[in-house]
Design an enzyme around this catalytic site. Sequence first.
Site, PDB file in Angstrom:
ATOM      1  N   HIS A   5       0.854  -1.201   0.000  1.00  0.00           N
ATOM      2  CA  HIS A   5       0.000   0.000   0.000  1.00  0.00           C
ATOM      3  C   HIS A   5       0.880   1.237   0.000  1.00  0.00           C
ATOM      4  CE1 HIS A   5       0.413   0.952   4.360  1.00  0.00           C
ATOM      5  NE2 HIS A   5       0.312  -0.353   4.578  1.00  0.00           N
ATOM      6  N   ASP A  33      -0.192   4.423   1.065  1.00  0.00           N
ATOM      7  CA  ASP A  33      -0.547   5.453   2.047  1.00  0.00           C
ATOM      8  C   ASP A  33       0.117   5.185   3.393  1.00  0.00           C
ATOM      9  OD1 ASP A  33      -2.200   3.131   2.134  1.00  0.00           O
ATOM     10  OD2 ASP A  33      -3.734   4.189   3.275  1.00  0.00           O
ATOM     11  N   GLU A  44      -5.096   1.656   2.178  1.00  0.00           N
ATOM     12  CA  GLU A  44      -5.139   0.512   3.109  1.00  0.00           C
ATOM     13  C   GLU A  44      -5.373   0.990   4.537  1.00  0.00           C
ATOM     14  OE1 GLU A  44      -3.655  -2.323   6.123  1.00  0.00           O
ATOM     15  OE2 GLU A  44      -2.847  -0.334   5.683  1.00  0.00           O
ATOM     16  N   GLU A  45      -4.761   2.108   4.877  1.00  0.00           N
ATOM     17  CA  GLU A  45      -4.785   2.564   6.276  1.00  0.00           C
ATOM     18  C   GLU A  45      -6.153   3.059   6.727  1.00  0.00           C
ATOM     19  OE1 GLU A  45      -2.574   1.817   8.186  1.00  0.00           O
ATOM     20  OE2 GLU A  45      -0.589   1.937   7.311  1.00  0.00           O
ATOM     21  N   GLU A  74       2.183  -7.071   3.372  1.00  0.00           N
ATOM     22  CA  GLU A  74       2.950  -6.615   4.529  1.00  0.00           C
ATOM     23  C   GLU A  74       2.831  -7.523   5.752  1.00  0.00           C
ATOM     24  OE1 GLU A  74       1.307  -3.023   6.487  1.00  0.00           O
ATOM     25  OE2 GLU A  74      -0.469  -3.434   5.286  1.00  0.00           O
ATOM     26  N   HIS A 117       2.853   2.816  12.964  1.00  0.00           N
ATOM     27  CA  HIS A 117       1.881   3.773  13.505  1.00  0.00           C
ATOM     28  C   HIS A 117       2.408   4.500  14.741  1.00  0.00           C
ATOM     29  CE1 HIS A 117      -1.824   1.755  11.426  1.00  0.00           C
ATOM     30  NE2 HIS A 117      -0.723   1.610  10.709  1.00  0.00           N
TER      31      HIS A 117
HETATM   32  C1  LIG Z   1      -9.690  -2.273   9.695  1.00  0.00           C
HETATM   33  S1  LIG Z   1      -9.132  -1.255   8.460  1.00  0.00           S
HETATM   34  C2  LIG Z   1      -7.725  -0.512   9.154  1.00  0.00           C
HETATM   35  C3  LIG Z   1      -6.499  -1.247   8.923  1.00  0.00           C
HETATM   36  C4  LIG Z   1      -5.518  -1.147  10.052  1.00  0.00           C
HETATM   37  N1  LIG Z   1      -4.349  -1.885   9.695  1.00  0.00           N
HETATM   38  C5  LIG Z   1      -3.210  -1.824  10.373  1.00  0.00           C
HETATM   39  C6  LIG Z   1      -2.103  -2.741   9.941  1.00  0.00           C
HETATM   40  O1  LIG Z   1      -3.050  -1.052  11.280  1.00  0.00           O
HETATM   41  C7  LIG Z   1      -6.117  -1.731  11.327  1.00  0.00           C
HETATM   42  O2  LIG Z   1      -6.016  -2.926  11.560  1.00  0.00           O
HETATM   43  O3  LIG Z   1      -6.692  -0.966  12.097  1.00  0.00           O
HETATM   44 ZN   LIG Z   2       0.595  -1.253   6.440  1.00  0.00          ZN
HETATM   45 ZN   LIG Z   3      -0.462   0.649   8.911  1.00  0.00          ZN
END
Ligand SMILES: CSCC[C@H](NC(C)=O)C(=O)O
Ligand SMILES: [Zn+2]
Ligand SMILES: [Zn+2]
Length: 405
Positions: A88, A90, A155-156, A183, A370
């Site tokens: 991804h 972003d 994706e984020e 990933e 993050h």
């Molecule tokens: C559920 S959509 C958001 C995607 C996000 N992915 C990661 C890897 O942080 C998460 O799991 O919150």
């Molecule tokens: Zn990621």
């Molecule tokens: Zn992420």
Amino acid sequence: MLPDKDGPNGGGGVQDGPGTEDPSVTLFREYLRLKTVHPEPDYGTSETLLPCPAVNRSAISVCPGRVVAIITWVGSRPELKSVVLNSHTDVVPVYEEHWKHDPFAAVKDEHGNIYGRGSQDMKCVTIQYIEAIRRLKAAGKRFSRTIHLTFVPDEEVGGHKGMETFVKHPEFQKLNIGFALDEGLANPTNAYTVFYGEKNPWWITVRCPGSPGHGSRFVENTAAEKLVSVFRMLNTNECFTLGDVTTVNMTMVKGGVAYNVVPAEMDVSFDLRIPPTVNLQEFEEKIKAWCKEAGEDVTYDFAQKHMDQNFTSTEESDPWWHAFSSTCKAMNMTLKKEIFPAATDSRFIREEGLPAIGFSPMNLTPILLHDHNEYLNEQVFLRGIQVYERLVPALASVPPLSGGE
Ligand SMILES: CSCC[C@H](NC(C)=O)C(=O)O
Ligand SMILES: [Zn+2]
Ligand SMILES: [Zn+2]
């Protein structure tokens, strides 16, 4: 176009002498400087960044302003199922004041640690794929299976305008995918973590209506007491099953207009992560029952409700896993197989019935996705390219699958 650089090291950190930095590290740092950061990612520049030589490129518009870029290296037997290297483009926002370096300057410190939002998640992997492909092509290699590099937005923020839509696009079907890499996470030890499945994210808002009134009175049947009741029930041990843990976090609470007005409604939101082994229908029934028990007219809505329980095979008899694991073994890499605790675009790929492994070659690295001060060491990054230089040929040379392709 690449962004203008403010010198070879882009604003601070160690200054490599001219020509001493590996060009792939320079490219990685240039990519980190592109602000593909939410809430308004600048995707325009990243689409043209990727300097992969002599391969086909295409761009699929999945939603207005959202493009999936694809680079394809056609195999000698294009009728065979392909290998996808997905990433991804972003990245998540930053709290800039908590960073020791500008999160979009890609500063490299005296230890070779490269700081930047996306350095682990997952701009490193994007550039590692590209550099591995570039090296393999430069070495004159060619493999039987076609290789697609897919660069996916959003994706984020849940993938609605990214992979979730892309997998339903006719162009996705045309990729004729046999296996995908996507990933993973860093591992602080010498081992590498690989993910063969994911927990399902359920984002739920529970609406708790209640009796309003003056803040000085004994008011019964309040929104707040229902909210507390829902919270207690969702946090019971009933959510835990042996070996696999469903996590529950209360992440938002809304309601109230003044100190002295008992609110007519309070909303409480939860982020639940449910292992693929849990019976999802039964689990929802429990949620329904808890809401009923919490009080009159308590209802819930989903903002995310993923229901995929597919695993990717990690049996040695599986040709894709065998190619992956035996290559890692040959490189003396220790693999730790796990279920991904959060959600990635792999879930949409697996939901299509396709095998996908989550893998970011970052050992000896703290997990900082993050987080503030996300970084990746230059040597770990370079080693990751070598890993893909071996993995890609192995996967793209998997013999025709038994039972036909
Ligand atoms: C559920 S959509 C958001 C995607 C996000 N992915 C990661 C890897 O942080 C998460 O799991 O919150
Ligand atoms: Zn990621
Ligand atoms: Zn992420």
